[in-house]
Design an enzyme around this catalytic site. Sequence first.
Site, mmCIF file in Angstrom:
data_model
loop_
_atom_site.group_PDB
_atom_site.id
_atom_site.type_symbol
_atom_site.label_atom_id
_atom_site.label_comp_id
_atom_site.label_asym_id
_atom_site.label_seq_id
_atom_site.Cartn_x
_atom_site.Cartn_y
_atom_site.Cartn_z
ATOM 1 N N ARG A 1 0.836 -1.206 0.000
ATOM 2 C CA ARG A 1 0.000 0.000 0.000
ATOM 3 C C ARG A 1 0.878 1.266 0.000
ATOM 4 O O ARG A 1 0.944 1.976 -0.985
ATOM 5 C CB ARG A 1 -0.934 -0.029 1.225
ATOM 6 C CG ARG A 1 -2.051 1.001 1.189
ATOM 7 C CD ARG A 1 -1.648 2.405 1.584
ATOM 8 N NE ARG A 1 -1.054 2.499 2.928
ATOM 9 C CZ ARG A 1 -0.492 3.605 3.394
ATOM 10 N NH1 ARG A 1 -0.405 4.698 2.659
ATOM 11 N NH2 ARG A 1 0.043 3.629 4.601
ATOM 12 N N ASP A 2 1.590 1.515 1.081
ATOM 13 C CA ASP A 2 2.349 2.766 1.184
ATOM 14 C C ASP A 2 3.458 2.790 0.134
ATOM 15 O O ASP A 2 3.787 3.836 -0.420
ATOM 16 C CB ASP A 2 2.955 2.899 2.596
ATOM 17 C CG ASP A 2 3.198 4.348 2.993
ATOM 18 O OD1 ASP A 2 3.179 5.219 2.115
ATOM 19 O OD2 ASP A 2 3.441 4.603 4.189
ATOM 20 N N ASN B 1 9.155 4.142 3.230
ATOM 21 C CA ASN B 1 9.147 3.701 4.628
ATOM 22 C C ASN B 1 10.495 3.077 4.936
ATOM 23 O O ASN B 1 11.208 2.641 4.043
ATOM 24 C CB ASN B 1 8.099 2.606 4.832
ATOM 25 C CG ASN B 1 6.704 3.094 4.567
ATOM 26 O OD1 ASN B 1 6.211 2.996 3.455
ATOM 27 N ND2 ASN B 1 6.069 3.634 5.578
ATOM 28 N N CYS C 1 5.107 9.260 -0.241
ATOM 29 C CA CYS C 1 3.725 9.694 -0.070
ATOM 30 C C CYS C 1 3.414 10.651 -1.207
ATOM 31 O O CYS C 1 4.152 11.610 -1.420
ATOM 32 C CB CYS C 1 3.512 10.377 1.282
ATOM 33 S SG CYS C 1 1.817 10.967 1.472
HETATM 34 P P1 HMG Z 1 -12.871 14.640 -2.240
HETATM 35 O O1 HMG Z 1 -12.626 15.014 -3.639
HETATM 36 O O2 HMG Z 1 -12.944 15.726 -1.220
HETATM 37 O O3 HMG Z 1 -14.128 13.659 -2.053
HETATM 38 O O4 HMG Z 1 -11.727 13.635 -1.804
HETATM 39 P P2 HMG Z 1 -15.621 13.750 -2.417
HETATM 40 O O5 HMG Z 1 -16.374 13.054 -1.348
HETATM 41 O O6 HMG Z 1 -16.002 15.177 -2.779
HETATM 42 O O7 HMG Z 1 -15.706 12.857 -3.755
HETATM 43 C C1 HMG Z 1 -15.087 13.248 -4.962
HETATM 44 C C2 HMG Z 1 -15.049 12.068 -5.921
HETATM 45 O O8 HMG Z 1 -14.268 11.002 -5.372
HETATM 46 C C3 HMG Z 1 -16.419 11.464 -6.195
HETATM 47 O O9 HMG Z 1 -16.376 10.922 -7.503
HETATM 48 C C4 HMG Z 1 -16.496 10.335 -5.207
HETATM 49 O O10 HMG Z 1 -17.382 9.337 -5.601
HETATM 50 C C5 HMG Z 1 -15.081 9.817 -5.213
HETATM 51 P P3 HMG Z 1 -16.965 11.716 -8.776
HETATM 52 O O11 HMG Z 1 -18.380 11.990 -8.413
HETATM 53 O O12 HMG Z 1 -16.153 12.979 -8.890
HETATM 54 O O13 HMG Z 1 -16.734 10.753 -9.886
HETATM 55 N N1 HMG Z 1 -14.696 9.166 -3.937
HETATM 56 C C6 HMG Z 1 -14.190 7.925 -3.859
HETATM 57 N N2 HMG Z 1 -13.881 7.017 -4.786
HETATM 58 C C7 HMG Z 1 -13.372 5.844 -4.357
HETATM 59 N N3 HMG Z 1 -13.138 5.565 -3.052
HETATM 60 C C8 HMG Z 1 -13.426 6.449 -2.100
HETATM 61 C C9 HMG Z 1 -13.979 7.701 -2.491
HETATM 62 N N4 HMG Z 1 -14.366 8.785 -1.819
HETATM 63 C C10 HMG Z 1 -14.807 9.675 -2.719
HETATM 64 N N5 HMG Z 1 -13.195 6.166 -0.826
HETATM 65 C C11 HMG Z 1 -10.931 11.781 -0.491
HETATM 66 C C12 HMG Z 1 -11.657 13.106 -0.479
HETATM 67 C C13 HMG Z 1 -10.617 11.442 0.944
HETATM 68 C C14 HMG Z 1 -11.817 10.735 -1.108
HETATM 69 C C15 HMG Z 1 -9.622 11.930 -1.336
HETATM 70 O O14 HMG Z 1 -8.943 13.058 -0.882
HETATM 71 C C16 HMG Z 1 -8.743 10.734 -1.253
HETATM 72 O O15 HMG Z 1 -9.057 9.660 -1.757
HETATM 73 N N6 HMG Z 1 -7.579 10.889 -0.595
HETATM 74 C C17 HMG Z 1 -6.676 9.759 -0.389
HETATM 75 C C18 HMG Z 1 -5.301 10.247 -0.321
HETATM 76 C C19 HMG Z 1 -4.378 9.070 -0.070
HETATM 77 O O16 HMG Z 1 -4.677 7.920 -0.337
HETATM 78 N N7 HMG Z 1 -3.184 9.401 0.472
HETATM 79 C C20 HMG Z 1 -2.196 8.415 0.752
HETATM 80 C C21 HMG Z 1 -2.511 7.561 1.933
HETATM 81 S S1 HMG Z 1 -2.156 8.357 3.474
HETATM 82 C C22 HMG Z 1 -0.475 8.076 3.715
HETATM 83 O O17 HMG Z 1 0.202 7.585 2.843
HETATM 84 C C23 HMG Z 1 0.104 8.403 5.058
HETATM 85 C C24 HMG Z 1 0.374 7.145 5.909
HETATM 86 O O18 HMG Z 1 1.263 6.258 5.228
HETATM 87 C C25 HMG Z 1 1.017 7.543 7.260
HETATM 88 C C26 HMG Z 1 2.233 8.491 7.079
HETATM 89 O O19 HMG Z 1 3.219 8.109 6.425
HETATM 90 O O20 HMG Z 1 2.143 9.579 7.614
HETATM 91 C C27 HMG Z 1 -0.914 6.389 6.219
HETATM 92 MG MG MG Z 2 3.361 6.420 5.162
#
Ligand code: HMG
Ligand code: MG
Length: 305
Positions: free
Chosen positions: A16-17, A250, A241
């Site tokens: 995933r990450d 990581n 990220c």
């Molecule tokens: P948004 O644009 O604000 O969401 O995104 P929305 O609710 O307005 O929806 C917009 C569109 O996205 C819509 O589709 C929804 O259906 C769709 P459209 O009508 O435009 O076709 N949608 C989705 N589709 C699939 N799965 C979903 C989903 N939700 C909405 N769950 C949202 C908000 C949170 C969805 C977006 O910002 C997002 O997906 N962000 C994810 C970012 C991400 O994955 N980042 C990496 C992981 S975190 C990380 O790596 C850190 C970590 O490792 C720890 C560390 O290292 O610190 C964990």
């Molecule tokens: Mg991370």
Amino acid sequence: MMKLPEQVRIVEVGPRDGLQNEKQVVPTEVKLELIGRLAACGLSSIEATAFVSPKWVPQMADAAQVMAGLEARPGLSYPVLVPNEKGLEAALKAGAREVAVFGAASEAFSQKNINCSIAESLARFRPVVARALAAGLTVRGYVSCVVGCPYQGEVAPEAVAQVAGALSEMGCYQVSLGDTIGVGTPARVLDMLEVVRRRVPVERLAGHFHDTYGMAIANIYASLQAGLSCFDSSVAGLGGCPYAAGASGNVATEDVVWLLAGLGIASGVDLDKLLETSAWISARLGREPNSRVARALLVKKSGPA
Ligand code: HMG
Ligand code: MG
């Protein structure tokens, strides 16, 4: 110095990450083979994918297909990320048994990563966690930017404690503290843990260190001394990220297993098999493993050039 734990749990986050940050789209079959190989190494918790918006993170667009191809094994869990109700819905449909919600201790990062404020994210997670728990799932929480933020700079330990506390109170069995951009050094990490552990017992905290500055292993060693016994890592140091420019992967799982073995701490991971897996996925991605331990041991195995 505090007594070190006898055993440490490693949460493998490479699929995933790691793969969420690959420029090339990694085929689903390769992801599944990677996960199968990691399971064969003895890893008991393998973060398989993320049910996030494919527009935001196209690398995870095959989340449902990945889930459909996973092999169930006793004692092995495949946590997946869910940012909202829509993500949980899809994860439940795909048969997930463990999910993770992910917030941040920095407002700027929260906006860039999940498009909402910290307060909005917590309000969004509450019903997600409640519903997942009611469905019998296990829920983990993440806090990003626990030391520093790529947009905002330093992050106060109190801000981390607040988000970690909120996640824990909503029912996350564990909160993983993410040094998303790897700027932590042991003293800063210990200062942060000192404050966070007043809100969340240390047994319910995990460390998630990115290795951008080569400090991840030092930070894990410091965290072990502070009483942590669960760490996230990524085979071959895959990852980064997408919302933290310049953040490298990581800490490599090989490096963590080597550290733990040297300290006499059990991890249940077979280092030889892990090295093979590291070499395999690195070759698939066309690069060297981003692990000092893997590079040293793989050269030793293949003999002097
Ligand atoms: P948004 O644009 O604000 O969401 O995104 P929305 O609710 O307005 O929806 C917009 C569109 O996205 C819509 O589709 C929804 O259906 C769709 P459209 O009508 O435009 O076709 N949608 C989705 N589709 C699939 N799965 C979903 C989903 N939700 C909405 N769950 C949202 C908000 C949170 C969805 C977006 O910002 C997002 O997906 N962000 C994810 C970012 C991400 O994955 N980042 C990496 C992981 S975190 C990380 O790596 C850190 C970590 O490792 C720890 C560390 O290292 O610190 C964990
Ligand atoms: Mg991370």
